[in-house]
Design an enzyme around this catalytic site. Structure first.
Site, PDB file in Angstrom:
ATOM      1  N   TYR A 199       0.846  -1.195   0.000  1.00 44.63           N
ATOM      2  CA  TYR A 199       0.000   0.000   0.000  1.00 44.63           C
ATOM      3  C   TYR A 199       0.882   1.246   0.000  1.00 44.63           C
ATOM      4  O   TYR A 199       1.959   1.254   0.616  1.00 44.63           O
ATOM      5  CB  TYR A 199      -0.889   0.049   1.245  1.00 44.63           C
ATOM      6  CG  TYR A 199      -2.015  -0.952   1.248  1.00 44.63           C
ATOM      7  CD1 TYR A 199      -3.274  -0.609   0.781  1.00 44.63           C
ATOM      8  CD2 TYR A 199      -1.826  -2.235   1.750  1.00 44.63           C
ATOM      9  CE1 TYR A 199      -4.323  -1.525   0.802  1.00 44.63           C
ATOM     10  CE2 TYR A 199      -2.860  -3.159   1.768  1.00 44.63           C
ATOM     11  CZ  TYR A 199      -4.107  -2.790   1.291  1.00 44.63           C
ATOM     12  OH  TYR A 199      -5.136  -3.700   1.306  1.00 44.63           O
ATOM     13  N   TYR A 229      -0.084 -10.058   0.665  1.00 42.41           N
ATOM     14  CA  TYR A 229       1.073  -9.626   1.443  1.00 42.41           C
ATOM     15  C   TYR A 229       1.181 -10.398   2.745  1.00 42.41           C
ATOM     16  O   TYR A 229       0.189 -10.934   3.256  1.00 42.41           O
ATOM     17  CB  TYR A 229       1.051  -8.116   1.699  1.00 42.41           C
ATOM     18  CG  TYR A 229      -0.120  -7.595   2.487  1.00 42.41           C
ATOM     19  CD1 TYR A 229      -1.250  -7.118   1.831  1.00 42.41           C
ATOM     20  CD2 TYR A 229      -0.095  -7.554   3.880  1.00 42.41           C
ATOM     21  CE1 TYR A 229      -2.317  -6.622   2.536  1.00 42.41           C
ATOM     22  CE2 TYR A 229      -1.165  -7.057   4.601  1.00 42.41           C
ATOM     23  CZ  TYR A 229      -2.274  -6.590   3.926  1.00 42.41           C
ATOM     24  OH  TYR A 229      -3.343  -6.099   4.631  1.00 42.41           O
ATOM     25  N   ARG A 250      -2.170 -12.199   3.957  1.00 50.07           N
ATOM     26  CA  ARG A 250      -3.509 -11.765   3.569  1.00 50.07           C
ATOM     27  C   ARG A 250      -3.688 -12.088   2.089  1.00 50.07           C
ATOM     28  O   ARG A 250      -2.851 -11.754   1.270  1.00 50.07           O
ATOM     29  CB  ARG A 250      -3.665 -10.244   3.766  1.00 50.07           C
ATOM     30  CG  ARG A 250      -3.985  -9.891   5.209  1.00 50.07           C
ATOM     31  CD  ARG A 250      -5.229  -9.029   5.311  1.00 50.07           C
ATOM     32  NE  ARG A 250      -6.422  -9.802   5.015  1.00 50.07           N
ATOM     33  CZ  ARG A 250      -7.600  -9.258   4.683  1.00 50.07           C
ATOM     34  NH1 ARG A 250      -7.735  -7.960   4.591  1.00 50.07           N
ATOM     35  NH2 ARG A 250      -8.647 -10.015   4.445  1.00 50.07           N
ATOM     36  N   HIS A 308      -7.205  -8.698  -2.092  1.00 50.84           N
ATOM     37  CA  HIS A 308      -8.533  -8.180  -1.775  1.00 50.84           C
ATOM     38  C   HIS A 308      -8.601  -6.702  -2.122  1.00 50.84           C
ATOM     39  O   HIS A 308      -7.558  -6.041  -2.233  1.00 50.84           O
ATOM     40  CB  HIS A 308      -8.838  -8.367  -0.280  1.00 50.84           C
ATOM     41  CG  HIS A 308      -7.876  -7.638   0.614  1.00 50.84           C
ATOM     42  ND1 HIS A 308      -6.661  -8.171   0.988  1.00 50.84           N
ATOM     43  CD2 HIS A 308      -7.907  -6.394   1.156  1.00 50.84           C
ATOM     44  CE1 HIS A 308      -6.009  -7.306   1.740  1.00 50.84           C
ATOM     45  NE2 HIS A 308      -6.743  -6.208   1.865  1.00 50.84           N
ATOM     46  N   HIS A 354     -10.575  -3.206  -0.757  1.00 49.67           N
ATOM     47  CA  HIS A 354     -11.428  -2.618   0.286  1.00 49.67           C
ATOM     48  C   HIS A 354     -12.466  -1.697  -0.337  1.00 49.67           C
ATOM     49  O   HIS A 354     -12.161  -0.968  -1.284  1.00 49.67           O
ATOM     50  CB  HIS A 354     -10.586  -1.769   1.244  1.00 49.67           C
ATOM     51  CG  HIS A 354      -9.641  -2.549   2.099  1.00 49.67           C
ATOM     52  ND1 HIS A 354      -9.993  -3.059   3.328  1.00 49.67           N
ATOM     53  CD2 HIS A 354      -8.346  -2.893   1.918  1.00 49.67           C
ATOM     54  CE1 HIS A 354      -8.957  -3.676   3.863  1.00 49.67           C
ATOM     55  NE2 HIS A 354      -7.933  -3.601   3.024  1.00 49.67           N
TER      56      HIS A 354
END
Lengths: 222, 207
Positions: A99, A138, A148, A151, A153
């Site tokens: 991110y 990640y 994780r 995905h 959000h």
């Protein structure tokens, strides 16, 4: 006997979930106070052109690394009425699972052409559409090698409807060990985007993610 | 975990999921923590008695719930909520919305607002919704010390006495403009846990 609400489940292997999840039952809202618990957001922010295309920072800028994908769908309340003019915000990791957010310390490359942020308003039929980059997964817990899965959000806010959720991908790596997926149990399929072909547009593939949010006319005690 | 045991023809709800730790900071530039001024640079303001609510969300170890998203919702000075159903009501204050949101870095917040009016037997209150990493959504209501109407408020009365205390913000002083300051600690988990509210019953329970 006193009526009590749910006990929230703690996401397995999720430290923050352990630290922040209440241990006691939730409390049932007294009927006389029900309406007061339903926030209503009257004003939406102004959205600029192109804010729903995350694959470029601006129209003339180069494309971000990775596979461009489309994510689209319709937002309905639970009696099938479209949620019009709702604010849909999305954010996702780049191709490498990183991110751009200040707080992400994961050791993977940043893509200077990818902010990972987009937003739009739904149309008259509650529909929305984004282009973004197929996100990477990640390593969330290096100590136990727990990842994780990839995905995207989403935050949805319009009128009396409010939902924060995530879209997952069918049979993706690490889905089965994800704490939130485990908490969703047999309802996980409701949070998976359905793949579609995109022969006529400049993305690799599309994912349809229709969303149902409890509306203001729903009864609380079904 | 959205299922109820009562069969209906309603559509199955998309699961809530955690907001995670990386909710975009830039998105809360559209929001504000002063509900008393609706338009910057104009003299208009919300009707009612100004207050400041300072709060802290704490986890089970007493650490601030950093990186969370908090949403606020309250009635105006007349005790009326601004929704599409009340927009045309003469009791609506055109300079007060009653809704805002804030991304907290530390788990703390400071909201300047007006104290909501009492209507339908409710004491002045603010609904706080927390979205954060590790949880989906936690909702509670905060009340104010020394309000007579606290004694008859249905939300407070629905709680055991020790839990009521957890929802009452304490008057701790005032700012330079004589605006009273109230403080509240919201404990997410463990010892001294704050009560949070649900909108449907525990699975398996039926009236």
């Amino acid at each position: 006997m006193e009526k009590l609400g749910r006990i929230l489940r703690i996401g397995p292997t999720d430290n923050t979930s352990n630290e922040r999840t209440p241990r006691e039952n939730l409390r049932i809202i007294p009927p006389a106070a029900r309406d007061s618990f339903l926030p209503y957001s009257r004003v939406q922010p102004g959205i600029r052109m192109g804010e729903n295309d995350l694959t470029r920072l601006a129209p003339q800028m180069p494309r971000a690394e990775g596979d461009a994908i489309e994510m689209s769908g319709q937002i309905l309340d639970d009696i099938g009425q479209p949620l019009r003019h709702a604010l849909v915000e999305i954010w996702n990791a780049n191709k490498y699972g990183k991110y751009a957010h200040d707080l992400d310390g994961y050791d993977a490359p940043l893509d200077p052409n990818f902010s990972g942020l987009g937003r739009t308003l739904t149309d008259e039929e509650g529909r929305y559409k984004f282009w973004t980059i197929d996100p990477g997964c990640y390593l969330a817990r290096p100590d136990i090698n727990r990842w994780r899965p990839k995905h995207i959000h989403l935050s949805i806010r319009g009128g009396a409807s409010r939902l924060i959720t995530q879209m997952y991908f069918k049979d993706a790596e690490h889905n089965d060990t994800d704490p939130m997926r485990i908490v969703m149990a047999e309802d996980f399929h409701l949070n998976i985007g359905k793949k579609y072909e995109t022969p006529d547009i400049d993305v690799e593939r599309g994912f349809k993610f229709d969303i149902v949010i409890r509306g203001k006319n729903s009864t609380f005690f079904e | 975990m959205n299922d109820t045991i009562n069969p209906t023809n309603r559509l199955p709800l998309t699961n809530e999921d955690t907001v995670g730790p990386y909710y975009p900071i830039s998105y809360d530039h559209d929001d504000g923590m002063d509900l008393t001024k609706s338009t910057i640079g104009q003299q208009f303001g919300a009707k009612g008695d100004k207050i400041i609510l300072r709060g802290r969300y704490l986890d089970k170890d007493g650490n601030g719930a950093h990186g969370a998203l908090i949403e606020f919702w309250q009635a105006n000075a007349q005790g009326v909520f601004r929704t599409e159903d009340t927009e045309a009501s003469p009791e609506i204050d055109p300079h007060f919305d009653g809704y805002t949101r804030h991304r907290t870095v530390t788990g703390g917040f400071q909201l300047k607002t007006i104290k909501s009016g009492t209507q339908l037997g409710r004491a002045p209150n603010i609904t706080l919704t927390l979205f954060s990493d590790g949880i989906s959504r936690l909702v509670t209501q905060v009340f104010f010390e020394n309000e007579v109407s606290n004694e008859t408020d249905p939300v407070l009365l629905s709680l055991p006495q020790d839990k009521r205390e957890k929802l009452i913000a304490r008057l701790v002083g005032e700012d330079d403009d004589n605006v009273p300051i109230y403080d509240i600690e919201i404990i997410l988990a463990g010892k001294g846990e704050t009560p949070f509210f649900d909108d449907f019953l525990a699975l398996g329970w039926r009236d």
